[in-house]
Motif scaffolding. Structure first.
Motif, PDB file in Angstrom:
ATOM      1  N   GLY A 180      19.649  -2.326   0.089  1.00  0.00           N
ATOM      2  CA  GLY A 180      19.047  -3.255  -0.301  1.00  0.00           C
ATOM      3  C   GLY A 180      20.806  -4.089  -0.689  1.00  0.00           C
ATOM      4  O   GLY A 180      21.782  -3.007  -1.668  1.00  0.00           O
ATOM      5  N   ARG A 181      21.279  -5.001  -0.593  1.00  0.00           N
ATOM      6  CA  ARG A 181      22.968  -5.326  -0.801  1.00  0.00           C
ATOM      7  C   ARG A 181      21.677  -6.707  -0.938  1.00  0.00           C
ATOM      8  O   ARG A 181      21.628  -8.192  -0.573  1.00  0.00           O
ATOM      9  N   ALA A 182      23.236  -6.814  -2.111  1.00  0.00           N
ATOM     10  CA  ALA A 182      23.542  -8.473  -2.965  1.00  0.00           C
ATOM     11  C   ALA A 182      23.537  -9.692  -1.803  1.00  0.00           C
ATOM     12  O   ALA A 182      24.230  -9.644  -1.165  1.00  0.00           O
ATOM     13  N   GLY A 183      22.550 -10.620  -2.384  1.00  0.00           N
ATOM     14  CA  GLY A 183      22.845 -11.917  -1.536  1.00  0.00           C
ATOM     15  C   GLY A 183      21.854 -12.124  -0.749  1.00  0.00           C
ATOM     16  O   GLY A 183      22.187 -12.963  -0.042  1.00  0.00           O
ATOM     17  N   VAL A 184      20.950 -10.602  -0.576  1.00  0.00           N
ATOM     18  CA  VAL A 184      19.588 -10.595   0.660  1.00  0.00           C
ATOM     19  C   VAL A 184      18.779 -11.341   0.269  1.00  0.00           C
ATOM     20  O   VAL A 184      18.516 -11.353  -0.198  1.00  0.00           O
ATOM     21  N   PRO A 185      17.966 -12.165   1.179  1.00  0.00           N
ATOM     22  CA  PRO A 185      16.714 -13.318   0.616  1.00  0.00           C
ATOM     23  C   PRO A 185      15.600 -12.277   0.145  1.00  0.00           C
ATOM     24  O   PRO A 185      15.667 -10.944   0.689  1.00  0.00           O
ATOM     25  N   LEU A 186      14.316 -12.497  -0.246  1.00  0.00           N
ATOM     26  CA  LEU A 186      13.277 -11.074  -0.179  1.00  0.00           C
ATOM     27  C   LEU A 186      12.245 -12.152   0.453  1.00  0.00           C
ATOM     28  O   LEU A 186      12.165 -12.902   0.085  1.00  0.00           O
ATOM     29  N   SER A 187      11.901 -11.001   1.080  1.00  0.00           N
ATOM     30  CA  SER A 187       9.745 -11.474   1.975  1.00  0.00           C
ATOM     31  C   SER A 187       9.093 -10.489   1.652  1.00  0.00           C
ATOM     32  O   SER A 187       9.361  -9.402   1.728  1.00  0.00           O
ATOM     33  N   LEU A 188       8.024 -11.201   1.598  1.00  0.00           N
ATOM     34  CA  LEU A 188       6.339 -10.579   1.083  1.00  0.00           C
ATOM     35  C   LEU A 188       5.306 -10.862   2.563  1.00  0.00           C
ATOM     36  O   LEU A 188       5.263 -12.101   2.378  1.00  0.00           O
ATOM     37  N   THR A 189       5.151  -9.832   3.202  1.00  0.00           N
ATOM     38  CA  THR A 189       4.470 -10.359   4.343  1.00  0.00           C
ATOM     39  C   THR A 189       2.384 -10.506   4.384  1.00  0.00           C
ATOM     40  O   THR A 189       2.183 -10.385   5.171  1.00  0.00           O
ATOM     41  N   LYS A 190       2.147  -9.904   2.343  1.00  0.00           N
ATOM     42  CA  LYS A 190       1.447 -10.391   1.843  1.00  0.00           C
ATOM     43  C   LYS A 190       0.789 -11.172   0.941  1.00  0.00           C
ATOM     44  O   LYS A 190       1.025 -10.392   0.063  1.00  0.00           O
ATOM     45  N   PRO A 191      -0.235 -11.941   0.582  1.00  0.00           N
ATOM     46  CA  PRO A 191      -0.246 -12.383  -0.591  1.00  0.00           C
ATOM     47  C   PRO A 191      -0.881 -10.742  -1.252  1.00  0.00           C
ATOM     48  O   PRO A 191      -1.491 -10.302  -1.273  1.00  0.00           O
ATOM     49  N   LEU A 192      -0.687 -11.055  -3.088  1.00  0.00           N
ATOM     50  CA  LEU A 192      -0.732 -10.328  -3.974  1.00  0.00           C
ATOM     51  C   LEU A 192      -2.320 -10.809  -4.571  1.00  0.00           C
ATOM     52  O   LEU A 192      -2.774 -11.979  -4.179  1.00  0.00           O
ATOM     53  N   GLY A 193      -3.250 -10.018  -5.180  1.00  0.00           N
ATOM     54  CA  GLY A 193      -4.222  -9.825  -6.004  1.00  0.00           C
ATOM     55  C   GLY A 193      -5.483  -8.711  -5.713  1.00  0.00           C
ATOM     56  O   GLY A 193      -6.392  -9.215  -5.936  1.00  0.00           O
ATOM     57  N   LEU A 194      -4.614  -8.443  -4.911  1.00  0.00           N
ATOM     58  CA  LEU A 194      -6.006  -6.899  -4.393  1.00  0.00           C
ATOM     59  C   LEU A 194      -6.816  -6.320  -5.272  1.00  0.00           C
ATOM     60  O   LEU A 194      -7.827  -6.010  -5.554  1.00  0.00           O
ATOM     61  N   GLY A 195      -5.464  -5.913  -6.120  1.00  0.00           N
ATOM     62  CA  GLY A 195      -5.856  -4.744  -7.627  1.00  0.00           C
ATOM     63  C   GLY A 195      -6.911  -5.443  -7.955  1.00  0.00           C
ATOM     64  O   GLY A 195      -8.416  -5.431  -8.463  1.00  0.00           O
ATOM     65  N   VAL A 196      -6.658  -6.658  -8.808  1.00  0.00           N
ATOM     66  CA  VAL A 196      -7.362  -7.589  -9.270  1.00  0.00           C
ATOM     67  C   VAL A 196      -9.029  -8.094  -8.669  1.00  0.00           C
ATOM     68  O   VAL A 196     -10.483  -7.966  -9.497  1.00  0.00           O
ATOM     69  N   LEU A 197      -9.270  -8.081  -7.430  1.00  0.00           N
ATOM     70  CA  LEU A 197      -9.829  -8.792  -6.811  1.00  0.00           C
ATOM     71  C   LEU A 197     -11.520  -7.335  -6.638  1.00  0.00           C
ATOM     72  O   LEU A 197     -12.312  -7.287  -6.683  1.00  0.00           O
ATOM     73  N   ASN A 198     -10.446  -5.982  -6.332  1.00  0.00           N
ATOM     74  CA  ASN A 198     -11.055  -5.140  -6.644  1.00  0.00           C
ATOM     75  C   ASN A 198     -11.830  -4.537  -7.293  1.00  0.00           C
ATOM     76  O   ASN A 198     -12.510  -4.852  -7.798  1.00  0.00           O
ATOM     77  N   ASN A 199     -11.658  -4.772  -8.345  1.00  0.00           N
ATOM     78  CA  ASN A 199     -11.476  -4.456  -9.947  1.00  0.00           C
ATOM     79  C   ASN A 199     -12.846  -5.422 -10.050  1.00  0.00           C
ATOM     80  O   ASN A 199     -13.267  -4.659 -10.034  1.00  0.00           O
ATOM     81  N   ARG A 200     -12.932  -6.933 -10.192  1.00  0.00           N
ATOM     82  CA  ARG A 200     -13.908  -7.386 -10.372  1.00  0.00           C
ATOM     83  C   ARG A 200     -15.283  -6.854  -8.875  1.00  0.00           C
ATOM     84  O   ARG A 200     -16.201  -6.926  -9.778  1.00  0.00           O
ATOM     85  N   HIS A 201     -14.384  -6.714  -8.120  1.00  0.00           N
ATOM     86  CA  HIS A 201     -15.975  -6.151  -6.868  1.00  0.00           C
ATOM     87  C   HIS A 201     -16.438  -4.950  -7.934  1.00  0.00           C
ATOM     88  O   HIS A 201     -17.763  -4.892  -7.558  1.00  0.00           O
TER      89      HIS A 201
END
Length: 342
Positions: A180-201
């Motif tokens: 990683g280098r300074a000045g570069v954006p960060l992209s995320l390809t899946k949404p978060l929340g899997l952990g809490v939803l799995n725990n609820r399941h």
């Protein structure tokens, strides 16, 4: 969206496991203490090739350059397995396979062959459920174009499943967590929340179809898009949560990572699951690990927990813009804190 709990013969697999999915990982701080200094291994031989990526930066997989110079290929090797994250055995197999294959994609590689890793309480759970788990893994590996050739099984009081995966990559076009280098954006390809939803399941039996489909989705296309866009740095977001994996990336790259909490995509129901207390011990340990290195500003506790949520088969976090993926932050020059959440 939720549906009625899925059961095979009345069996709820999640009730046979102490943890669930990648939330059952050994906490990152404890793990780093265990493996400290255990790098390198046996003396290299000419046939072994050069170890390009090993244990030093805690990357997603090991990478060895095959003999033949810079124009040759590199072998990518990983293993990943965990306890049931959902009750449906076929879905669990699909999720575990997608999660194991993700480590190869996170390095910029393509999986070639996998072997099954299965632990099963043969005196407690029917073996036809184990067959369904293996069938799920086989189907996802087939989608990835990856052979499945045997594996290893043990009789164990707690069910576990995953894969050891071998892939190939161009050694000059890897996605590494220390690049990683300074000045570069960060992209995320899946949404978060899997952990809490799995725990609820696990607690209620509710099935979250969007979460299941997110977990079984391969990171193949995301990795290809990242490479095509010229990215050289990435990691996948699994048991250590977004903040945990980002902390490792920022530390290995010698930069500070700034996260725009409002820009991070969340699965439907994730906020409500946190509100209702379905937060795993793994998620709380993740938050405790990164907290001393993070400036949270005015970010409230629920948002912090979601950013640290222990994901299973999460997306790629890429240092660079990936078409179709939201930009959730940026890398900046190293500052007082390794992570900044705004």
């Amino acid at each position: 969206m939720t549906t009625t709990a899925v059961r095979q013969g009345g069996v709820r697999l999640t009730q046979y496991a102490q943890g669930g999915g990648c939330a059952c990982k050994i906490p990152p701080g404890e793990l780093e203490e265990v493996v400290a200094g255990l790098t390198g291994g046996a003396p290299r031989t000419e046939l072994a090739g050069d170890l390009i990526v090993g244990l030093d930066s805690g990357d997603d997989a090991a990478v060895v350059r095959l003999p033949g110079g810079a124009g040759g290929r590199a072998v990518v090797v990983t293993a990943d397995f965990f306890t049931p994250v959902v009750d449906d055995p076929y879905d669990w197999g699909r999720i575990a396979a997608a999660n194991a294959l993700s480590d190869v994609y996170a390095m910029g590689g393509s999986p070639l062959v996998a072997t099954n890793l299965l632990a099963w309480p043969r005196g407690t759970l029917p073996l036809d459920l184990a067959r369904e788990v293996l069938r799920g893994g086989l189907d996802v590996a087939g989608e990835a174009g990856c052979h499945v050739a045997g594996g290893h099984s043990v009789d164990d009081p707690e069910p576990k499943y995953g894969m050891a995966v071998t892939g190939v990559a161009d050694p000059e076009r890897l996605l590494r967590n220390d690049a990683g280098r300074a000045g570069v954006p960060l992209s995320l390809t899946k949404p978060l929340g899997l952990g809490v939803l799995n725990n609820r399941h696990k607690a209620t039996g509710e099935v979250f179809a969007e979460a299941v489909e997110t977990m079984v989705a391969l990171n193949r296309d995301a990795a290809a898009a990242a490479l095509a866009a010229g990215a050289v740095c990435a990691t996948d977001v699994t048991g250590f949560g977004l903040l945990g994996h980002l902390y490792k990336l920022a530390r290995a790259s010698g930069v500070t990572a700034v996260v725009d909490a409002a820009a991070v995509p969340l699965l439907d129901g994730a906020r409500e699951a946190v509100r209702d207390g379905y937060v795993s011990g793994g998620t709380r340990r993740n938050l405790g690990w990164v907290a001393p290195h993070t400036d949270f500003g005015r970010t409230d506790e629920p948002a912090r927990l979601l950013l640290a949520d222990a994901q299973t088969s999460g997306g790629l976090l890429v240092a660079g813009e990936v078409p179709g993926a939201p930009v959730v932050g940026e890398l900046v020059p190293e500052g007082e804190h390794r992570l900044v959440v705004r």
